[in-house]
Each structure stands twice: as structure tokens, then as C-alpha cells.
Design a protein around this motif. Sequence first.
Motif, PDB file in Angstrom:
ATOM      1  N   GLU A   1       0.852  -1.198   0.000  1.00  0.00           N
ATOM      2  CA  GLU A   1       0.000   0.000   0.000  1.00  0.00           C
ATOM      3  C   GLU A   1       0.881   1.239   0.000  1.00  0.00           C
ATOM      4  O   GLU A   1       1.989   1.236   0.547  1.00  0.00           O
ATOM      5  N   ASN A   2       0.385   2.283  -0.598  1.00  0.00           N
ATOM      6  CA  ASN A   2       1.142   3.532  -0.649  1.00  0.00           C
ATOM      7  C   ASN A   2       0.808   4.416   0.547  1.00  0.00           C
ATOM      8  O   ASN A   2      -0.370   4.579   0.905  1.00  0.00           O
ATOM      9  N   PHE A   3       1.863   4.973   1.148  1.00  0.00           N
ATOM     10  CA  PHE A   3       1.695   5.885   2.282  1.00  0.00           C
ATOM     11  C   PHE A   3       2.383   7.210   1.962  1.00  0.00           C
ATOM     12  O   PHE A   3       3.472   7.237   1.384  1.00  0.00           O
ATOM     13  N   LYS A   4       1.735   8.295   2.359  1.00  0.00           N
ATOM     14  CA  LYS A   4       2.342   9.615   2.178  1.00  0.00           C
ATOM     15  C   LYS A   4       3.205   9.949   3.395  1.00  0.00           C
ATOM     16  O   LYS A   4       2.784   9.737   4.541  1.00  0.00           O
ATOM     17  N   VAL A   5       4.372  10.486   3.150  1.00  0.00           N
ATOM     18  CA  VAL A   5       5.261  10.890   4.239  1.00  0.00           C
ATOM     19  C   VAL A   5       4.673  12.138   4.899  1.00  0.00           C
ATOM     20  O   VAL A   5       4.502  13.170   4.249  1.00  0.00           O
ATOM     21  N   SER A   6       4.376  12.016   6.225  1.00  0.00           N
ATOM     22  CA  SER A   6       3.769  13.159   6.927  1.00  0.00           C
ATOM     23  C   SER A   6       4.804  13.975   7.692  1.00  0.00           C
ATOM     24  O   SER A   6       4.513  15.085   8.130  1.00  0.00           O
ATOM     25  N   GLY A   7       6.035  13.426   7.879  1.00  0.00           N
ATOM     26  CA  GLY A   7       7.050  14.191   8.607  1.00  0.00           C
ATOM     27  C   GLY A   7       8.267  13.362   8.968  1.00  0.00           C
ATOM     28  O   GLY A   7       8.406  12.207   8.546  1.00  0.00           O
ATOM     29  N   ILE A   8       9.141  13.989   9.764  1.00  0.00           N
ATOM     30  CA  ILE A   8      10.374  13.343  10.241  1.00  0.00           C
ATOM     31  C   ILE A   8      10.243  13.123  11.742  1.00  0.00           C
ATOM     32  O   ILE A   8       9.865  14.040  12.472  1.00  0.00           O
ATOM     33  N   ALA A   9      10.606  11.910  12.200  1.00  0.00           N
ATOM     34  CA  ALA A   9      10.456  11.591  13.627  1.00  0.00           C
ATOM     35  C   ALA A   9      11.726  10.971  14.191  1.00  0.00           C
ATOM     36  O   ALA A   9      12.406  10.198  13.515  1.00  0.00           O
ATOM     37  N   TYR A  10      12.022  11.365  15.454  1.00  0.00           N
ATOM     38  CA  TYR A  10      13.142  10.759  16.196  1.00  0.00           C
ATOM     39  C   TYR A  10      12.551   9.884  17.296  1.00  0.00           C
ATOM     40  O   TYR A  10      11.535  10.245  17.895  1.00  0.00           O
ATOM     41  N   LEU A  11      13.229   8.750  17.577  1.00  0.00           N
ATOM     42  CA  LEU A  11      12.798   7.884  18.676  1.00  0.00           C
ATOM     43  C   LEU A  11      13.904   7.796  19.728  1.00  0.00           C
ATOM     44  O   LEU A  11      15.065   7.587  19.376  1.00  0.00           O
ATOM     45  N   PRO A  12      13.584   7.911  21.023  1.00  0.00           N
ATOM     46  CA  PRO A  12      14.622   7.869  22.065  1.00  0.00           C
ATOM     47  C   PRO A  12      15.349   6.527  22.167  1.00  0.00           C
ATOM     48  O   PRO A  12      16.446   6.476  22.705  1.00  0.00           O
ATOM     49  N   ASP A  13      14.743   5.452  21.687  1.00  0.00           N
ATOM     50  CA  ASP A  13      15.412   4.142  21.758  1.00  0.00           C
ATOM     51  C   ASP A  13      16.050   3.747  20.427  1.00  0.00           C
ATOM     52  O   ASP A  13      16.622   2.673  20.306  1.00  0.00           O
ATOM     53  N   TYR A  14      15.985   4.611  19.423  1.00  0.00           N
ATOM     54  CA  TYR A  14      16.636   4.358  18.127  1.00  0.00           C
ATOM     55  C   TYR A  14      17.471   5.569  17.726  1.00  0.00           C
ATOM     56  O   TYR A  14      17.365   6.101  16.626  1.00  0.00           O
ATOM     57  N   ILE A  15      18.364   5.966  18.658  1.00  0.00           N
ATOM     58  CA  ILE A  15      19.234   7.107  18.381  1.00  0.00           C
ATOM     59  C   ILE A  15      20.333   6.664  17.412  1.00  0.00           C
ATOM     60  O   ILE A  15      20.722   7.393  16.518  1.00  0.00           O
ATOM     61  N   TYR A  16      20.820   5.456  17.645  1.00  0.00           N
ATOM     62  CA  TYR A  16      21.836   4.873  16.771  1.00  0.00           C
ATOM     63  C   TYR A  16      21.125   3.823  15.920  1.00  0.00           C
ATOM     64  O   TYR A  16      20.853   2.714  16.368  1.00  0.00           O
ATOM     65  N   ILE A  17      20.788   4.209  14.684  1.00  0.00           N
ATOM     66  CA  ILE A  17      19.863   3.398  13.894  1.00  0.00           C
ATOM     67  C   ILE A  17      20.607   2.279  13.169  1.00  0.00           C
ATOM     68  O   ILE A  17      21.019   2.423  12.016  1.00  0.00           O
TER      69      ILE A  17
END
Length: 743
Positions: A142-158
Motif C-alpha cells: 500500500e502507498n503511504f504519504k510521508v507526513s514528517g520526520i520523527a526521532y525515537l529515544p530508543d533508536y538514536i543509533y539506527i
Amino acid sequence: MVIKKIPLRVIKREFLQFFSIMLLVAIATMTYTLFAASMQDIDYNYEMFKNKYNQEDGNFITAKEVDIKLLQEKFKINVEQRLFTDVQNDHFTLRVFSVPKEINKPYIEKGRMPSKGEILIDPAFYKKHKLKIGSVLTVGRENFKVSGIAYLPDYIYIIKNDQDLLPDPEHFGFALINEDEMRRLFNIFPIHYYCFKGKVENIDKFKEFLNSNWGLLKFVQRDQNPRIMYTEIKVKNAKNLTLPLSLFIILVSSFILFIVMRRVINTMHAEIGTIYSMGYTQKDVLKVFMRFPLYIWLFGSIFGVVLGVIEASPFAQFYRSYFTLPKIKSILPWQHIFVAMLLPAIFIFLSGYLAIKNFFNLTIVQMLHGVDELKFGKLPSIKFFDRFEFGTRIMLKYGWRHIGRELILAVGIIFSTILMMYGMTAKDSIITAIERTYEKNFKYNYLYSLNSSSAHPEIKLKATSEPYNLLSFDIEGTKLSITIYGIKSNSDMIKLYDEKGKEISVSSELIITKPLASKLGIGEGDKIKLKNKFTGKEYTLKVKKVANLPVGNNGYMELESFNKLFGYSSGEYIGIFSKEKLEIPQSLIFESYTKSELVNTIKASAGDLSKTIGVMALIAAILALLIVYVLSTLTLNENKKNIGILKMLGHSERSIFKMILGFNYISFFIGFVAGIPLSKITMDGLMSTVTKDIDFAMSLDLSVQSVLSTFVILLLVFLISRFLARQKIAKVMPVEILKGQLD
């Protein structure tokens, strides 16, 4: 006072020499300001991000869905389930999470929370794939539109897998969509992922409870999570390196300034004596000559601080993007700017004062006569040197006469060698890890981790695949853990070799990796005490062999012996190594990856590392250039009279240069040779300190090619500085020297 103009006149006359010292001070000040200010900025924003967005205290994965309410009541913690799945694309993997509500809440830097048909993307993946708000991504057909940029506190080092070294946004990133959409798109979740917040008093009891009720597959506390801890460790290391690095450059600058000041005073002793005899007080003369360190400090420090502050913001931004940390608030750490200004002032003014202090102990007659001529007028007479031919004898005596300068030159070369080798070592270690581990030792192409350990009759193993079992243990007396694999005794997928390259046969006894053995300080025949991470059951195992694997806190033993020792039934396994892709039901898979995917990630990381190596090599080269140039020109300036006399005697400029500065070659080679083992010791110590409390180990290997590359770069810099200094010999005219003698 007219004499106030003396410092500026001398600096103008020897501009390049003083300018080089100012540059050294500027580099030291800039280094401190840049690192201190940017690390303070990152630290401040990280603490704010961690606290405000409720970073987890740990996470766990179970085979069955847990009773969250029961868990919260029993252990007094907050638990939240997060749905996730890895979506494979032709060129990348996107780890899609449901949007967290209480723990590890997302910080949205740009755009908004996703509504139906929308998706949030991590900033590194967003930037690397040149996405925009409104771009379309296909997830689960399914196609999804990008709504923004997000940071996660447990995925700082991705990183995708716990054992990955560096992030690779080109091939891996994370995304967030609403929970309803997750359940609609991916109705099968073979495993269950939970985050928890709160202090658990008895962690072993907690894990045992999870394992016995819902089948614990993975348990990670915050301080064992590489996606969190790698960031904290790297920031901490950068902060720890700031002061020693800056102090070293400041000390070298101060020492050189001290020598320059001595030389300035020695060449102006008659003028100072005359001024002194004319009625100027000691205080007046001191005020004048302390302007040398004042001008050097003012120019070097202000230039360095301004440059450091300007560069701190983009440098912090680079670091933040590297770790995927948001900038929530801008700060300007005035305390570090104050320290950056004060630190060089202490050493520079002290060296300037010491350089002229002894001069005031002389009588006016001694000042006018020239104490320098009395004290240093003759070369030291060491009979050992007399056996050599004239040019070599003079060269050795000049070197011996200025042994302090030769030492500081050697120390400068040692420092530059260590700095350059640091980058080379890191790059070599990664390349070695790829070549040895993933090409020579690990022969499989696909790795599948299943969501339970059993005989798995529903899976038909092919001839090109092998089962394995594994368990993780805490090592008693340390904060380290070890993952022990049970593999086939005659495995075609895992090949282990000793230091001499001889293959190690896998048996009922434990084989551990070389980096782990180094960290623990143990060898063959030693015993280690282990505690099962899930059940808390303790074991004492004897190490049969140490395998020459460059990466990993791992152990290996024969599969059936593994099952018998740790309480599994015969034939049980939890994963599969395979040379071919297998058709395994999605409901059974915990995680899977291909070797090529892992190798590509590491190679991409090595490419990024090359840029860092380039920066470090540039800094090392500039430092070496400045130190060698300043010391060389200083020696030549001091010996103008001797150079003029040697020219009159018919010696060529080349032979004069060799006599006056030939000893520098010996100091250079001594510095470089000493720098190689010191680099290895420094790197091993650094790696040991950095990884002592985390589940990661790596051998640091330095190739002959890297040693030669470092030598070529430093030698080139050395020769350039020599070439620049040699121009001064050509400018020395014997006629002027004779005129000076007559005057």
C-alpha cells in the motif's frame, strides 16, 4: 615608551615563525572550543530528549502476547507493546513501528503525526533517499504519504541488527504508522515486542517470570542496548579526548614559544642591557617582553575560539545526524569559551615569563657582553662524535646541543603518528572483520532466527542448510555477556581457526572468540562462570580453544552437547544457517538477514569512516608541518653567523643544511618508529576502556599498507617543512655577517 614597539617589530621580522606558533595556539583553542561546545550542545539536547520523550529502561520480545496488566501490578513498572515488522524493498529494509503512546514517544522535527494513509520517517533515511513531505512510500503493498520526520529515544543509533557497527541509512531506516493501520496491513505478528519504564528490583526474577509464562526470546536493558549506548559512549569518548588533545597542542606551543623567547632575548641581549643601563626598570623591560606571549595568546586564542564557535554548530549537527539526535534547544556554553581562552594563557604566559626571568639575574655588564655567547658559544665536545667525517660530526653535535628541540620534534611526530594511525586502525579493523569473519569464517548466505526452540518438524531442512541453537549468558564478575552457539561438529557454515590458521574442531567443550578472551584476560584451559540471562541458572565452563575471530562476544560448541548441557531435548534448534534462501512460514520467523546485506552495511560504514580518516590525517599533517617548520627555522635563525662562515669556507647550501638540521631526520625516524607500537597500545587501551561494559568486542589490526601510508604522508609533510625552512639558508649573505662582525 619607544621600546614598546620592539615586540611588534620582531614579530614582523620573523612573521612566519611567530605566525606558526599562533596557529598552534589557535588549533589548540579551536579543538577545545569545537569539541567542548558541540558535545555540551549534544549532551544537553540528548538529556532533554531522553527525559521529555520518556526513554525506555529496557525492552523484551516474547513468543506469546503478555498480560500487561498483570506484569505492571506484579513488578510496579509501566509496560507498553509496540507492533513492528521489517518491510523488505529491492534496495532497503524499513522497520515499521506502531506509534508509541507513553514510552519512547516520537519527537517530530518536521511535519505532523501520521493520520490514515500517512507515515513518519526517521531523518537519516529521509535525507539519504531525498524524500519530501508528501512523498509516497510503499509499505505492505500500500502507498503511504510521508507526513514528517520523527526521532525515537530508543533508536538514536539506527542499526538494523545489534551486531552492526555503524548506521547505514541507504539500506535501513525506521518508520511509524498508526496501530490500526499496522494491524490491518500485517495481521500476523510472530513475536511480541514490549518496552518498559521503571526500576525492576529483581531483574532475574522478572526475566524468569516472562520466560516461564510467555517464552522470552530477547531481553535488553537500557545499558545493554547498542542503539542507545553507542551514542552515549561515543559522546563520552569525544568529551574525554577534548582536554588531552588540546593540552598537548598547548604544551607543544608553549615549549616552542619558550625556545623562541629565549632566542629573541639572546639575540637582543645588548639592546636590553643598553635599555636597562639607560634607566628603564626591570618591570618596564618585563612589560615589553611579556607582550610577545600576550600577542600570541590574543591572536591565537581569539581566532581559535571564534573558529571553534562557528564550527561547533555544524559539527554538532553532523554528530546529531550521525546519531539521529534532535536539536530541541540551542545553547551557548560560556564556561567552555572561558576555559578555552584561559587554558593557553596559563601555559603561554608562564613560558614567556620563565624565558626572560633568568636574564634579570645577570649584571648589566653580562647583559651587554652577551651571556648567550659565553654559555652556548661552543659546540659540546663529545669525543665519540670525532670519529665521523666533518659534516656528520657537526650534524651530530648540533643535534646533541639542541636535544630538547629534537625531543619535542620526536614527540610531535609520535603524536601525529598516533593520530593518523587511529583512523587507519579503525578502517583496517573493519576491513579485517569483513574479510575474516564474513568471508573466511561464516560460510552461510542466509541466517534465520525462529521464534521458539524445538525440533521444528514443519521445516524441511535442505542439504545446504544447518540448524543451530543459542543462549545468552552474563559473565560473572563483569558487565559482559556471551552468546554461545550450538552448531554441528562438522559444520560447513561456521569455520573456526586458531592463531596459526589451523581449523578448530567443534566439540562438547567451549570455544570463545579472541576479542572476548582479550577482554576477559583468559586463555585456553581457563574457566568462566556464566549465568543464563533468562533462567538465572549458573554454569562453570572450561575454555578449550580461542578462535581467531576478530569480532564478537561469542562462544561455540557442538549442537547436541549444547542441548544436553543447557536442558534442551535432542534435535531442538532455534535458528538455521543456509547457503540458499528457504521458504519458512512467516509465523515462525523472529528475524532474518543475508550475509551480503550485512557485508554491504559494513562496507558502507567503512566508506564513511574514510572521511573521518581524511580529517584526522589533515590535522596530524598540519601539526607535524607547524612543529617541524618552527623548530627548523628557529635553529637556522640562531646559526646565521655560522651559516655565513660556512658559506665563506666554500660549503654548499646542501651540506650546510645537513650539518645544521640533519639531526632532524634521526628525530623524525625515532618519532615514527616509536609511534607505531604506542599507537597500538593507545588503541588497544581505548578499545578496552570503551567496550569494557558493553557486549561488543573487536580486535584492532594494523596492516603494513597502513603503516607505510602513514609514513609516506608524514615524510612528505616533513620534507615540505624542510623545503620551506631551507629557503632561509639561501637568504643568508656572508657579506652581511662580516659587516655585523665589524660593527
